[in-house]
Design a protein around this motif. Structure first.
Motif, mmCIF file in Angstrom:
data_model
loop_
_atom_site.group_PDB
_atom_site.id
_atom_site.type_symbol
_atom_site.label_atom_id
_atom_site.label_comp_id
_atom_site.label_asym_id
_atom_site.label_seq_id
_atom_site.Cartn_x
_atom_site.Cartn_y
_atom_site.Cartn_z
ATOM 1 N N LYS A 13 16.911 109.211 47.967
ATOM 2 C CA LYS A 13 17.982 108.523 47.245
ATOM 3 C C LYS A 13 18.972 107.901 48.223
ATOM 4 N N GLU A 14 19.311 108.659 49.266
ATOM 5 C CA GLU A 14 20.215 108.125 50.287
ATOM 6 C C GLU A 14 19.614 106.895 50.946
ATOM 7 N N GLU A 15 18.323 106.954 51.237
ATOM 8 C CA GLU A 15 17.639 105.823 51.862
ATOM 9 C C GLU A 15 17.691 104.589 50.966
ATOM 10 N N VAL A 16 17.437 104.778 49.681
ATOM 11 C CA VAL A 16 17.478 103.659 48.730
ATOM 12 C C VAL A 16 18.889 103.072 48.677
ATOM 13 N N LEU A 17 19.909 103.936 48.647
ATOM 14 C CA LEU A 17 21.290 103.448 48.582
ATOM 15 C C LEU A 17 21.677 102.688 49.849
ATOM 16 N N LEU A 18 21.224 103.169 50.994
ATOM 17 C CA LEU A 18 21.500 102.447 52.250
ATOM 18 C C LEU A 18 20.826 101.079 52.247
ATOM 19 N N PHE A 19 19.582 101.041 51.782
ATOM 20 C CA PHE A 19 18.845 99.785 51.690
ATOM 21 C C PHE A 19 19.556 98.838 50.729
ATOM 22 N N THR A 20 20.066 99.408 49.633
ATOM 23 C CA THR A 20 20.780 98.615 48.627
ATOM 24 C C THR A 20 22.030 97.970 49.225
ATOM 25 N N GLU A 21 22.751 98.717 50.041
ATOM 26 C CA GLU A 21 23.957 98.179 50.669
ATOM 27 C C GLU A 21 23.633 96.970 51.539
ATOM 28 N N GLU A 22 22.503 97.018 52.222
ATOM 29 C CA GLU A 22 22.130 95.946 53.134
ATOM 30 C C GLU A 22 21.469 94.756 52.433
ATOM 31 N N HIS A 23 20.633 95.034 51.441
ATOM 32 C CA HIS A 23 19.780 93.993 50.875
ATOM 33 C C HIS A 23 20.018 93.698 49.392
ATOM 34 N N GLY A 24 20.822 94.510 48.737
ATOM 35 C CA GLY A 24 21.105 94.276 47.323
ATOM 36 C C GLY A 24 20.233 95.124 46.396
ATOM 37 N N ILE A 25 20.699 95.249 45.176
ATOM 38 C CA ILE A 25 20.051 96.111 44.177
ATOM 39 C C ILE A 25 18.658 95.596 43.806
ATOM 40 N N THR A 26 18.541 94.322 43.546
ATOM 41 C CA THR A 26 17.260 93.774 43.087
ATOM 42 C C THR A 26 16.162 93.996 44.114
ATOM 43 N N ARG A 27 16.460 93.695 45.358
ATOM 44 C CA ARG A 27 15.445 93.872 46.403
ATOM 45 C C ARG A 27 15.107 95.350 46.595
ATOM 46 N N ALA A 28 16.101 96.209 46.542
ATOM 47 C CA ALA A 28 15.861 97.651 46.672
ATOM 48 C C ALA A 28 14.997 98.153 45.516
ATOM 49 N N SER A 29 15.273 97.645 44.334
ATOM 50 C CA SER A 29 14.501 98.032 43.162
ATOM 51 C C SER A 29 13.022 97.686 43.341
ATOM 52 N N ARG A 30 12.771 96.499 43.833
ATOM 53 C CA ARG A 30 11.383 96.064 44.043
ATOM 54 C C ARG A 30 10.732 96.808 45.204
ATOM 55 N N GLU A 31 11.482 96.985 46.278
ATOM 56 C CA GLU A 31 10.949 97.621 47.484
ATOM 57 C C GLU A 31 10.541 99.077 47.234
ATOM 58 N N PHE A 32 11.378 99.803 46.484
ATOM 59 C CA PHE A 32 11.140 101.233 46.274
ATOM 60 C C PHE A 32 10.549 101.553 44.903
ATOM 61 N N ASN A 33 10.339 100.513 44.086
ATOM 62 C CA ASN A 33 9.769 100.688 42.752
ATOM 63 C C ASN A 33 10.603 101.661 41.906
ATOM 64 N N VAL A 34 11.878 101.362 41.850
ATOM 65 C CA VAL A 34 12.807 102.157 41.056
ATOM 66 C C VAL A 34 13.683 101.187 40.263
ATOM 67 N N SER A 35 14.059 101.571 39.054
ATOM 68 C CA SER A 35 14.832 100.665 38.208
ATOM 69 C C SER A 35 16.248 100.466 38.753
ATOM 70 N N THR A 36 16.803 99.315 38.419
ATOM 71 C CA THR A 36 18.169 99.025 38.854
ATOM 72 C C THR A 36 19.156 99.985 38.191
ATOM 73 N N ALA A 37 18.877 100.380 36.961
ATOM 74 C CA ALA A 37 19.754 101.328 36.254
ATOM 75 C C ALA A 37 19.808 102.663 36.992
ATOM 76 N N THR A 38 18.655 103.095 37.500
ATOM 77 C CA THR A 38 18.605 104.344 38.246
ATOM 78 C C THR A 38 19.425 104.231 39.526
ATOM 79 N N ILE A 39 19.289 103.112 40.208
ATOM 80 C CA ILE A 39 20.054 102.908 41.443
ATOM 81 C C ILE A 39 21.548 102.893 41.144
ATOM 82 N N TYR A 40 21.947 102.212 40.072
ATOM 83 C CA TYR A 40 23.362 102.197 39.696
ATOM 84 C C TYR A 40 23.858 103.618 39.397
ATOM 85 N N GLY A 41 23.028 104.412 38.726
ATOM 86 C CA GLY A 41 23.396 105.797 38.432
ATOM 87 C C GLY A 41 23.579 106.615 39.698
#
Length: 104
Positions: A13-41
């Motif tokens: 989860k920490e890794e996904v959040l770090l990736f999100t900070e650098e590349h944005g939610i949409t790209r993180a969602s696609r890269e890690f195959n996790v929904s944007t809602a989950t990342i926001y949560g």
């Protein structure tokens, strides 16, 4: 599509959040195959509770309060149901006794 959900560790989860900070939610969602809602949560929990918020079972203050209110609500419903039953029993007994008295 898999029938089983992936269980994310705190580190993942920490890794996904770090990736999100650098590349944005949409790209993180696609890269890690996790929904944007989950990342926001995850992000919301991280902001409220820090790293501990990403661990399994961590609850925000709002979620804890909601759980407490649900418990209280269920207890009140039980009390109301018991009182209603007691009133119905009393009414039934009063009707029976008034019928007996009117027959005499």
């Amino acid at each position: 599509m898999s029938l089983h959900r992936k269980k994310w560790s705190q580190k993942e989860k920490e890794e996904v959040l770090l990736f999100t900070e650098e590349h944005g939610i949409t790209r993180a969602s696609r890269e890690f195959n996790v929904s944007t809602a989950t990342i926001y949560g995850w992000k919301k929990r991280y902001e409220e509770l820090g790293v501990e918020g990403l661990s399994k079972g961590a609850k925000t203050a709002v979620e804890l309060e909601l759980a407490q209110l649900k418990r209280e609500n269920n207890e009140l419903k039980k009390l109301v149901a018991e009182k209603e039953l007691a009133i119905r029993v009393k009414d039934s007994l009063l009707k029976k006794s008034s019928l007996r008295n009117s027959k005499k």
